[in-house]
Scaffold this motif. Structure first.
Motif, PDB file in Angstrom:
ATOM      1  N   ARG A  70      25.289  -3.165  26.100  1.00  0.00           N
ATOM      2  CA  ARG A  70      25.427  -1.910  26.839  1.00  0.00           C
ATOM      3  C   ARG A  70      24.284  -1.677  27.822  1.00  0.00           C
ATOM      4  O   ARG A  70      24.509  -1.207  28.938  1.00  0.00           O
ATOM      5  N   VAL A  71      23.075  -1.994  27.422  1.00  0.00           N
ATOM      6  CA  VAL A  71      21.931  -1.689  28.295  1.00  0.00           C
ATOM      7  C   VAL A  71      21.418  -2.925  29.056  1.00  0.00           C
ATOM      8  O   VAL A  71      20.369  -2.861  29.699  1.00  0.00           O
ATOM      9  N   VAL A 122      20.558   7.962  40.100  1.00  0.00           N
ATOM     10  CA  VAL A 122      20.769   9.036  39.117  1.00  0.00           C
ATOM     11  C   VAL A 122      19.701  10.121  39.301  1.00  0.00           C
ATOM     12  O   VAL A 122      20.007  11.324  39.283  1.00  0.00           O
ATOM     13  N   ASP A 126      21.416  13.460  40.167  1.00  0.00           N
ATOM     14  CA  ASP A 126      21.493  14.410  39.047  1.00  0.00           C
ATOM     15  C   ASP A 126      20.163  15.095  38.749  1.00  0.00           C
ATOM     16  O   ASP A 126      20.116  16.097  38.056  1.00  0.00           O
ATOM     17  N   GLN A 129      15.227  14.411  35.537  1.00  0.00           N
ATOM     18  CA  GLN A 129      15.317  14.684  34.101  1.00  0.00           C
ATOM     19  C   GLN A 129      16.421  13.853  33.432  1.00  0.00           C
ATOM     20  O   GLN A 129      16.365  13.563  32.253  1.00  0.00           O
ATOM     21  N   TYR A 130      17.430  13.487  34.220  1.00  0.00           N
ATOM     22  CA  TYR A 130      18.628  12.892  33.626  1.00  0.00           C
ATOM     23  C   TYR A 130      18.713  11.367  33.737  1.00  0.00           C
ATOM     24  O   TYR A 130      19.761  10.787  33.497  1.00  0.00           O
ATOM     25  N   VAL A 131      17.640  10.712  34.131  1.00  0.00           N
ATOM     26  CA  VAL A 131      17.707   9.247  34.139  1.00  0.00           C
ATOM     27  C   VAL A 131      17.756   8.750  32.705  1.00  0.00           C
ATOM     28  O   VAL A 131      17.179   9.361  31.795  1.00  0.00           O
ATOM     29  N   ASN A 132      18.472   7.643  32.516  1.00  0.00           N
ATOM     30  CA  ASN A 132      18.624   7.089  31.166  1.00  0.00           C
ATOM     31  C   ASN A 132      17.397   6.249  30.810  1.00  0.00           C
ATOM     32  O   ASN A 132      17.174   5.201  31.423  1.00  0.00           O
ATOM     33  N   PRO A 133      16.611   6.678  29.824  1.00  0.00           N
ATOM     34  CA  PRO A 133      15.388   5.919  29.505  1.00  0.00           C
ATOM     35  C   PRO A 133      15.674   4.490  29.051  1.00  0.00           C
ATOM     36  O   PRO A 133      14.852   3.595  29.248  1.00  0.00           O
ATOM     37  N   SER A 134      16.835   4.260  28.464  1.00  0.00           N
ATOM     38  CA  SER A 134      17.160   2.906  27.984  1.00  0.00           C
ATOM     39  C   SER A 134      17.423   1.940  29.136  1.00  0.00           C
ATOM     40  O   SER A 134      17.438   0.725  28.928  1.00  0.00           O
ATOM     41  N   PRO A 137      13.831  -0.186  31.324  1.00  0.00           N
ATOM     42  CA  PRO A 137      13.305  -1.555  31.205  1.00  0.00           C
ATOM     43  C   PRO A 137      13.965  -2.554  32.155  1.00  0.00           C
ATOM     44  O   PRO A 137      13.347  -3.552  32.537  1.00  0.00           O
TER      45      PRO A 137
END
Lengths: 413, 87
Positions: A70-71, A122, A126, A129-134, A137
């Motif tokens: 997924r990531v 993103v 958006d 605040q809403y960036v996906n931390p996963s 990397p």
């Protein structure tokens, strides 16, 4: 340091003209199968050109299983897959007792570009605040190799070589040095690049793609008079490199031996080649010297020509100068006629082609070669040709201008 | 409110790559379901994004079960609605 011999004992390949695995790659390159097609990964309606060497229907889950994908971005999936294929081909299973003895090094330069852009899109659209931390990397340049090492439990070392067009040959040299210094016996080495709109846009904007100029053909035809730019590609190739003693001890299949490497960076202006060809010439001569092989002993040149006007002519000039006494009998071909220019992955795919040429005693062709150009006045292999291949030289070079050459030889014990 | 529980369950399931039906309300996300710190942060961001709320990061350790995560989402959703209803 030079006493240790380094051999190739595994190949993991994912290529646009063959999909997954070394067997399909071998069939494709010797049959002149092109991987260049209309792009399906993104909309090209805003661009002047519409084709690339894309790996269509690539499904990493079929190689790696579904968990944890997924990531991982496309280039991480490609590298993880090619690394696992190389391990399987070499017959090596990574367990706790050998995981610290195996390292991975790969060339990659553009692989994080899409992830960086997606991450920032993103934040802009958006809000930060809403960036996906996963997904953060994936935005770093060593992400692909790190993901592969984590996923496959490779603990010896992980390294990313980011030197552009020559990166995967430089990565192979990094592995050679590790083995020759006795720091590791088994190292996976290769390269990866993914095709994405962001990279395509960059190459399009600087005018490097084939078919951009009015009346030019959208075709990868290295050394041909009609050549006018590259067809962008993608791919991943990982070779299992091993100290000869280790390979013999475990009775591994030995494809070929890596004999020598040479490199020269010329510090040209960005986007420029040294048309005098001094850098590539020095890289080839240095590799020959390192390998203790005379120019006339080279049977095959796996060229780095990518269908651009100046660089193909530069390589041809260079070959004529380095192989002044033997260029008429040399077999020269460019894989990029079939798989396009995959930047930091190209060198490793060329090495795999050279290894298979040695294995099968056959030269893969340059397809699309029809019109002779006086500035590339060499004899090219245009249909697969069976012949002796004891020594091959692989060239990788690019704008800037980094140049690297690698010599691969038939293994004789 | 049932919808929030279902939506948060789906978000957690997606991050953990599990079937939503596997996520029981009182299961411990770390010990029972394999959540790590990066994934926990991802859940927090996903909940914030879904409901357009801001959950302070010091609340992160409290997001340790589905029930707790739903409760925190509801708490900050209520605060947001309060703020919106004030003149």
């Amino acid at each position: 340091m030079d006493n240790k011999r380094v051999v190739v004992t595994g190949l993991g390949i994912i290529s646009p003209n063959s999909g997954i695995g070394k067997d399909s790659f071998s069939e494709a390159i010797f049959n002149g199968i092109s991987g260049i097609k209309p792009i399906s990964l993104f909309d090209t309606s805003a661009f002047k050109v519409h084709t690339a060497a894309e790996i269509q229907d690539f499904r990493a889950q079929e190689i790696l299983g579904p968990e944890g994908l997924r990531v991982l971005d496309r280039s991480a999936r490609l590298l993880c897959s090619a690394t696992l294929l190389a391990l399987q081909d070499a017959g090596i299973e990574i367990k706790e007792d050998n995981s610290r003895n195996i390292g991975l090094v790969a060339g990659n330069t553009l692989g994080s570009l899409k992830s960086i852009c997606d991450f920032d899109k993103v934040a802009i659209k958006d809000g930060p605040q809403y960036v996906n931390p996963s997904l953060f990397p994936n935005t770093v340049i060593n992400a692909q190799v790190s993901h592969a090492c984590i996923r496959l439990n490779i603990k010896g070392f992980n390294a990313t070589i980011s030197t552009g067009f020559s990166a995967s040959l430089d990565a192979i040299n990094y592995a050679l040095n590790f083995i020759k210094l006795g720091r590791k016996n088994i190292i996976l080495a290769g390269g990866v690049e993914e095709l994405c709109m962001e990279t395509f846009l960059g190459f399009h904007k600087i005018g490097l793609l084939a078919g951009i100029k009015k009346g030019s053909v959208e075709l990868s035809c290295p050394f041909d008079k009609r050549r006018n730019g590259i067809i962008l590609g993608e791919g991943s190739c990982v070779l299992m490199l091993e100290d000869l003693e280790s390979a013999l001890e475990r009775n591994a299949h030995i494809y070929a031996e890596i004999k020598g490497y040479g490199t020269c960076f010329e510090a040209c202006r960005p986007g420029q080649h040294n048309l005098g060809a001094a850098g590539l010439k020095e890289a080839m001569q240095s590799a020959l010297k390192k390998a203790k092989i005379k120019p006339q002993e080279i049977d095959y040149i796996c060229s780095g020509a990518n269908s651009t006007v100046n660089s193909d002519a530069m390589e041809a000039k260079c070959i004529k100068e380095v192989f002044a006494d033997s260029f008429n009998s040399l077999q020269v071909s460019s894989l990029k006629s079939m798989i396009g220019e995959s930047f930091s992955a190209s060198g490793a795919l060329q090495v795999a082609a050279a290894v298979l040429a040695i294995e099968r005693q056959m030269i893969p062709p340059t397809i699309n070669y029809e019109e002779k150009d006086e500035s590339c006045d060499l004899s090219y292999v245009t249909q697969a040709r069976a012949c002796r291949v004891n020594n091959a030289i692989v060239n990788a070079f690019g704008l800037g201008s980094g140049n690297s050459s690698l010599i691969i030889s038939r293994f004789f014990n | 409110m049932q919808d929030i529980e279902s939506e948060v369950r789906n978000l957690i399931a997606e991050v953990l790559e599990k079937d939503p039906a596997e996520i029981k309300a009182d299961m411990r996300l770390v010990e029972d379901l394999g959540m790590d710190s990066l994934k926990a942060l991802e859940v927090l961001v996903a909940v914030e994004k879904k409901y357009k709320i801001t959950i302070p990061e010091e609340k992160l350790p409290a997001l340790n079960t589905l029930d707790a995560t739903v409760a925190i989402a509801k708490e900050f959703l209520a605060k947001k609605e309060d703020n919106l209803s004030q003149p």
